[in-house]
Scaffold this motif. Structure first.
Motif, mmCIF file in Angstrom:
data_model
loop_
_atom_site.group_PDB
_atom_site.id
_atom_site.type_symbol
_atom_site.label_atom_id
_atom_site.label_comp_id
_atom_site.label_asym_id
_atom_site.label_seq_id
_atom_site.Cartn_x
_atom_site.Cartn_y
_atom_site.Cartn_z
ATOM 1 N N THR A 106 33.042 38.090 40.011
ATOM 2 C CA THR A 106 33.842 38.887 40.928
ATOM 3 C C THR A 106 32.897 39.633 41.859
ATOM 4 O O THR A 106 31.966 40.301 41.389
ATOM 5 C CB THR A 106 34.735 39.903 40.189
ATOM 6 N N TYR A 139 32.474 42.495 44.715
ATOM 7 C CA TYR A 139 33.133 43.690 45.232
ATOM 8 C C TYR A 139 32.431 44.190 46.496
ATOM 9 O O TYR A 139 31.212 44.126 46.618
ATOM 10 C CB TYR A 139 33.100 44.817 44.193
ATOM 11 N N LEU A 197 35.035 51.952 43.382
ATOM 12 C CA LEU A 197 34.554 50.591 43.564
ATOM 13 C C LEU A 197 35.266 49.940 44.741
ATOM 14 O O LEU A 197 36.464 50.115 44.930
ATOM 15 C CB LEU A 197 34.806 49.791 42.285
ATOM 16 N N GLU A 245 36.793 46.952 47.330
ATOM 17 C CA GLU A 245 37.795 45.919 47.066
ATOM 18 C C GLU A 245 37.138 44.617 46.599
ATOM 19 O O GLU A 245 35.998 44.323 46.946
ATOM 20 C CB GLU A 245 38.620 45.648 48.324
ATOM 21 N N ALA A 246 37.887 43.846 45.818
ATOM 22 C CA ALA A 246 37.397 42.546 45.351
ATOM 23 C C ALA A 246 37.451 41.541 46.504
ATOM 24 O O ALA A 246 38.529 41.233 47.009
ATOM 25 C CB ALA A 246 38.220 42.053 44.171
ATOM 26 N N SER A 266 41.013 40.894 49.670
ATOM 27 C CA SER A 266 40.257 42.129 49.879
ATOM 28 C C SER A 266 41.116 43.334 50.210
ATOM 29 O O SER A 266 40.594 44.401 50.528
ATOM 30 C CB SER A 266 39.230 41.921 50.995
#
Length: 213
Positions: A2, A4, A36, A38-39, A143
């Motif tokens: 993943t 980020y 954190l 966004e992915a 995102s």
């Protein structure tokens, strides 16, 4: 894996009304914190002799300022109860690629309920699963850019959309396609329509809908 985006500086909302009595005027307490980012990508890669690789297209909604993002890893062995995990925060990301090839075509969206044998208009139970297969040559945007979420709208209720970004994962060794696996709960008897909208990393959209009883 993943990937980020860079951390985001945020503040608490002070919605509980707590005040700092040690300061003149008793101001409402507002605290800063880092969240954190966004992915930007979720996918899978095959590991061979301890090595793996993956590729994907950064979405346009990536924050432009260059800074350190985060890449998280999780690995498991097939048929053996062993797993590993780790992360890196040394990856620099951001900026704009002004020479990127053009893309004005949205993704392909294919929908089923519970399994791929389902035909639109068919019968489910009260707790069905949505299966959405998404495909685009530049990958799917997860995102959370403004207005660019993967969303589900049940029976036209646009005020309560399902946000499906966290339920999407790219296929193994292929960032261009993947699936959403999303559970629905306590659906009332009758005919229902579920509309799914998805965006590619260039922010082109596509929509499809499915009906079920």
């Amino acid at each position: 894996v993943t990937v980020y985006d860079k951390n985001v500086n945020r503040q608490t909302l002070a919605n509980d009304g707590t005040r700092d009595t040690s300061v003149t005027g008793d101001p409402i307490v507002i605290l800063p914190f880092n969240q954190l980012g966004e992915a930007l990508f979720r996918g899978q890669a095959t590991i061979v002799n301890g090595e793996f690789e993956f590729e994907f297209v950064m979405p346009r909604d990536t924050q432009i300022p260059i800074g350190n993002g985060r890449v998280s890893f999780y690995a498991k062995r097939d048929n053996i109860p062993e797993d590993q995990n780790g992360f890196s925060q040394d990856i620099r990301m951001g900026g704009i690629n002004r020479n990127a090839p053009s893309d004005d075509v949205g993704p392909e969206v294919e929908l089923f309920m519970n399994d791929t044998n389902f035909v639109s208009g068919g019968i489910t139970d009260s707790d069905p699963f949505l299966l959405a297969f998404l495909n685009d040559e530049n990958g799917i945007n997860t995102s959370s850019g403004i207005g660019h979420d993967i969303t589900g709208i049940l029976d036209g209720d646009e005020t309560n959309p399902f946000i499906l970004n966290d339920y999407y994962e790219a296929n193994e060794d292929d960032f261009t396609s993947g699936k959403v696996f999303f559970p629905l709960r306590d659906i009332e008897p009758g005919l229902h329509t579920l509309k799914i909208t998805a965006w590619d990393t260039y922010n082109n959209s596509a929509m499809n809908e499915i009906q079920f009883v």
